[in-house]
Design a protein around this motif. Structure first.
Motif, mmCIF file in Angstrom:
data_model
loop_
_atom_site.group_PDB
_atom_site.id
_atom_site.type_symbol
_atom_site.label_atom_id
_atom_site.label_comp_id
_atom_site.label_asym_id
_atom_site.label_seq_id
_atom_site.Cartn_x
_atom_site.Cartn_y
_atom_site.Cartn_z
ATOM 1 N N ALA A 170 7.294 42.565 24.621
ATOM 2 C CA ALA A 170 6.939 43.815 25.294
ATOM 3 C C ALA A 170 7.907 44.100 26.440
ATOM 4 C CB ALA A 170 5.513 43.730 25.823
ATOM 5 N N GLU A 210 5.098 46.592 22.470
ATOM 6 C CA GLU A 210 4.966 47.802 23.278
ATOM 7 C C GLU A 210 6.113 47.973 24.272
ATOM 8 O OE1 GLU A 210 1.921 46.757 26.818
ATOM 9 O OE2 GLU A 210 1.069 46.585 24.805
ATOM 10 N N GLY A 228 3.863 47.731 18.623
ATOM 11 C CA GLY A 228 3.364 48.179 19.916
ATOM 12 C C GLY A 228 3.716 49.630 20.175
ATOM 13 N N HIS A 229 2.872 50.333 20.902
ATOM 14 C CA HIS A 229 3.114 51.745 21.180
ATOM 15 C C HIS A 229 4.359 51.931 22.052
ATOM 16 C CE1 HIS A 229 1.639 51.397 25.369
ATOM 17 N NE2 HIS A 229 0.714 50.578 24.878
ATOM 18 N N SER A 232 7.428 51.834 21.278
ATOM 19 C CA SER A 232 8.580 50.992 20.927
ATOM 20 C C SER A 232 9.640 51.851 20.237
ATOM 21 C CB SER A 232 8.150 49.836 20.027
ATOM 22 O OG SER A 232 7.378 50.299 18.935
ATOM 23 N N SER A 237 6.000 55.551 18.455
ATOM 24 C CA SER A 237 7.131 54.689 18.101
ATOM 25 C C SER A 237 8.250 55.559 17.526
ATOM 26 C CB SER A 237 6.709 53.611 17.102
ATOM 27 O OG SER A 237 6.061 54.191 15.983
#
Length: 264
Positions: A53, A79, A105-106, A108, A135
Motif C-alpha cells: 500500500a 491501495e 486495493g482502491h 491503485s 483503479s
C-alpha cells in the motif's frame, strides 16, 4: 519458492530459471524506488510482484533468454500503490508469457509499457484485472516482427461489477518486416460496470514506403532507412519510463538489438 524483499532505493537483480522456478518480489508498504530485473534461463518461471500500500515503484524487466521459456507474472497492487512496469522483450528464443495485474486495493495505478523485437516466437497475454474501485491501467505495446518470426498478443482490460471510477486503456502498435512472419493481436475489453472509462487501439502494418523513400532521397540506403524507422518506432516507449537509469539501459538495448537484426 524464493522471496525477495525490497526497501526504498535503487535495485538490480538477476533471476535465472532452471526448470520450475518461483519467485515472490515483495515491495514494502510506503516504499518507493526502482528495480532493474534481468531474466535468463529456460523452463517455467513464476513471478509474483507484491506492491505494498502507498508504494511507488518503477520496474524494468529485461528478458535475455535465448531458449524456450514460459513466464507467468502475478502483479498485485494494493491501495494507493503506483507501478510503472516496463519490458524489454528483445531476445531470441521461444517465449510464452502470461501477465496478470490484479488491482486489489482502491486507487491503485499501473502504467505497463513494452518494447518488443520478435526474432523468433513470442506469445504474450496481458490482463489488467480491476478488482477495486478507482483503479487505473494504461497498457502500451510497441513491437517489430522480423522475417520468419511470430508474435501473438492478447491484451485484456477487465473491470468487474462494483468497481466504479476505474479506468483501463490499451494501445498496441506492430510493424511487420520481411516475409514468412505471423502476427496476431487481440485487444479486449471486459466491462461489467457502468461508471468507468475504457479504450483500446491496435494497429498492424508494414513500414511506410513514403518514409523509406524520403530517407533514401537524403542519401541513406534502404537498409539504413529501415533501421532508423525501427528505432523511431520502438524508442517512444523509453520516454514513458520515469527512472533515468532504466531509460538509458533500455535505449542502449534497443539500439544494440536493432543493429543486430540486420546481421542475421
Amino acid at each position: 519458492m524464493s522471496k525477495i524483499s525490497f526497501t526504498s532505493g535503487s535495485h538490480k537483480h538477476l533471476i535465472e530459471s532452471t526448470t520450475d522456478t518461483t519467485f515472490t518480489l515483495e515491495f514494502n508498504d510506503k516504499s518507493s524506488g526502482s528495480l532493474f530485473l534481468e531474466i535468463d534461463g529456460e523452463g517455467t518461471l513464476d513471478l509474483i510482484y507484491d506492491l505494498g500500500a502507498y508504494g511507488n515503484w518503477s520496474i524494468l524487466v529485461m528478458n535475455r533468454s535465448s531458449k524456450s521459456l514460459t513466464i507467468t507474472e502475478d502483479i498485485r497492487l494494493h491501495e494507493f500503490s503506483k507501478l510503472s512496469m516496463n519490458y524489454g522483450e528483445l531476445s531470441y528464443g521461444s517465449h510464452i508469457k502470461n501477465t496478470v495485474a490484479n488491482f486489489l486495493g482502491h486507487d491503485s495505478e499501473l502504467d505497463l509499457n513494452s518494447a518488443i523485437l520478435s526474432f523468433d516466437s513470442i506469445k504474450w497475454s496481458i490482463m489488467a484485472n480491476h478488482l477495486a474501485k478507482r483503479s487505473k491501467a494504461n497498457v502500451n505495446n510497441q513491437a517489430i516482427v522480423l522475417k520468419n518470426a511470430h508474435l501473438d498478443l492478447d491484451i485484456i482490460g477487465k473491470i468487474e461489477n462494483g468497481n466504479s471510477g476505474s479506468e483501463t486503456h490499451q494501445m498496441t502498435r506492430i510493424m511487420n518486416l520481411g516475409d514468412g512472419l505471423k502476427t496476431i493481436v487481440h485487444p479486449q475489453l471486459l466491462i461489467e460496470e457502468n461508471d468507468v472509462a475504457a479504450s483500446h487501439a491496435a494497429s498492424v502494418g508494414q513500414a511506410n514506403e513514403e518514409h523509406i523513400y524520403y530517407l533514401q532521397s537524403r542519401g541513406l540506403t534502404r537498409q539504413e532507412s529501415l533501421k532508423l524507422i525501427v528505432l523511431g518506432y520502438l524508442m517512444p516507449i523509453v520516454h514513458l519510463i520515469p527512472e533515468q537509469e532504466s531509460k538509458d539501459t533500455l535505449e542502449k538495448e534497443i539500439e544494440s538489438k536493432v543493429m543486430e537484426a540486420w546481421t542475421i
